[in-house]
Structure formats: C-alpha cells, structure tokens
Design an enzyme around this catalytic site. Structure first.
Site, PDB file in Angstrom:
ATOM      1  CG  ASP A 102      43.233  29.595  39.330  1.00 57.29           C
ATOM      2  OD1 ASP A 102      43.389  29.197  38.332  1.00 57.29           O
ATOM      3  OD2 ASP A 102      42.521  30.789  39.287  1.00 57.29           O
ATOM      4  CE  LYS A 166      42.660  33.425  41.954  1.00 60.30           C
ATOM      5  NZ  LYS A 166      41.894  32.149  41.741  1.00 60.30           N
ATOM      6  CE  LYS A 198      40.895  34.198  38.568  1.00 59.99           C
ATOM      7  NZ  LYS A 198      40.658  32.796  38.571  1.00 59.99           N
TER       8      LYS A 198
END
EC number: 4.1.2.4
Length: 257
Positions: A102, A166, A198
């Site tokens: 991430d 995300k 996400k």
C-alpha cells in the site's frame, strides 16, 4: 441471517486487519496474526510495517494462516514526492515477502498542481512490485477533500497501473467517507472494474461496512466486491463485526483505526 449479519460476515472476509502504530512490536504482530483467524473465518490480509513481515509470515505459517495475505506500507504516511525513495521502499517490502504493498500517492504535489509525479511514482512502484505483488495506492482522500482532486488522483493511479485505490492512511483527521467512495468507485467503473477499492479508517461497525458495500453493489454490481476487488482497512472494526455475529463481546473503551 439478517442483512446486518451478512454484511458483517462479508466484511470480515474482505478485511485487511491492520496495525500501523509507532509502538508496534513482534508480540503485537503475532497477536494480530492470531486475530486474523477469526471464529467467522479468516480475514483477507493483515497490514503491518515492513520490518514485521518475517515474523508475521512465520506466525501465519505456524497457525495455518497461509491463505492470509501480508500487506505493508511504503511512502507512508506523508506521501512524499521522491520517486526513488518510494521505489526503494517498495522493492524492500517485496524482498521482505510482502504479498501486497500500500503506497501513498504524493497527494500534496497534486494539490499544488503537479499531476506528473503521482503518475510516475505509482508507475515505478508497480514495476517494483513485479507480477506477483499487488499494489494499492493510498490517495489520502480526506486531505485532498475536493471531489475533483479525489477523482484526478484515482484516475492517475489507475492509469499508472494501480491494482487497488485506497482512501486513507488512517493517520489524518478525515479517513474513509461514503462521498470519497462514490467518486473513487465511479472512476473504477469508468476505467477498469478489475481495479479494487479499499476504504481505510473510520469504518467502525457492520452498519458502516454495509453502506460501503452498498455503494460498490450499486456502481459495480452485486457480485463485484470480493477479496480481489474490495478490502476494508481496519483494526477496531473486527471486534464490532464479531459482536454483530454474536461471536465476541461488545468492544470496551477507545477504539482505533
């Protein structure tokens, strides 16, 4: 099973169970690995700092959690615009054994009008991930705030090769919101429905999880949200979901991410 319980069950299977705290230790990560094997099934992944990947891998192997992915973070949490450092961190994470990375998009640079560095950083980090490691791009939607900037960061990330987009690091005042989810998943529906979404931080219970899943179903179809396309980044959410499923007591005291 009630709709709320169904949402709770689904959300557990879509969760990146997270600890990204300054006081994290091997023992806390070991405990996180055990929590990821819940009475309602395994979470999709755990999300930890890179230095804990080896102990997490060892622990998951020992407890039969081989299917639980290990995610980590790079260029975190500030989203700096130094591509070389982000790439080195990402390569190191892959070398440590991360299944998923991430990376924080250089959102401040975008706010200052620089669209190029974000695209190039994501592109370079995706190359550093290779074919086997998933790249999720954190756009920090709560700081971007402006819907046009949230859309632009989402578009640039997808164009550069992101596997997921995300919302948040969980380290700022405003984390996942339904408004950001709507924009980001609209971009996914327009550009490439294979890209995942996400929401991270601020999703506290089954009712909130159900709202995000509802946006996904409306924009991308009832069957779109699977671990390959949807994750919840959370820590305190798990206890609340297990409580909804009558598999844990109600949470006590302050709750985190």
């Amino acid at each position: 099973m009630s709709d709320l319980k169904k949402a709770a069950q689904q959300a557990i299977s879509l969760m990146d169970l997270t600890t990204l705290n300054d006081d994290d230790t091997d023992q806390k990560v070991i405990e996180l690995c055990h929590k990821a094997k819940t009475p309602a099934g395994d979470t999709a992944a755990i999300c930890i700092y890179p230095r804990f990947i080896p102990i997490a891998r060892k622990t998951l192997n020992e407890i039969g959690g081989d299917d639980i992915k290990i995610a980590t973070v790079t260029n975190f949490p500030h989203g700096n615009d130094d591509i070389a450092i982000a790439v080195l961190e990402t390569r190191a994470a892959v070398a440590y054994g991360a299944d998923e990375v991430d990376v924080v998009f250089p959102y401040r640079a975008l706010m200052e009008g620089n669209e190029t560095v974000g695209f190039e950083l994501v592109k370079a980090c995706k190359e550093a991930c290779g074919e086997d490691t998933i790249l999720k791009v954190i756009i920090e939607s709560g700081v971007l705030a402006d819907p046009a900037l949230i859309r632009k960061a989402s578009e640039l990330s997808i164009d550069a090769g992101a596997d997921f987009i995300k919302t948040s690091t969980g380290k700022v005042a405003v984390n996942a919101t339904l408004e950001a989810a709507e924009i980001m998943m609209t971009v996914i529906s327009e550009k490439n429905p294979k890209v995942g979404f996400k929401p991270a931080g601020g999703v506290k219970d089954a009712a909130a999880a159900a709202e995000f899943l509802g946006v996904a179903a409306r924009l991308l179809g009832d069957d779109w949200a699977t671990p390959a396309t949807f994750r919840f980044g959370a820590s305190s959410l798990l206890t609340n979901l297990l409580h909804t499923l009558e598999l844990a007591d109600a949470p006590q005291g302050a709750q985190g991410y």
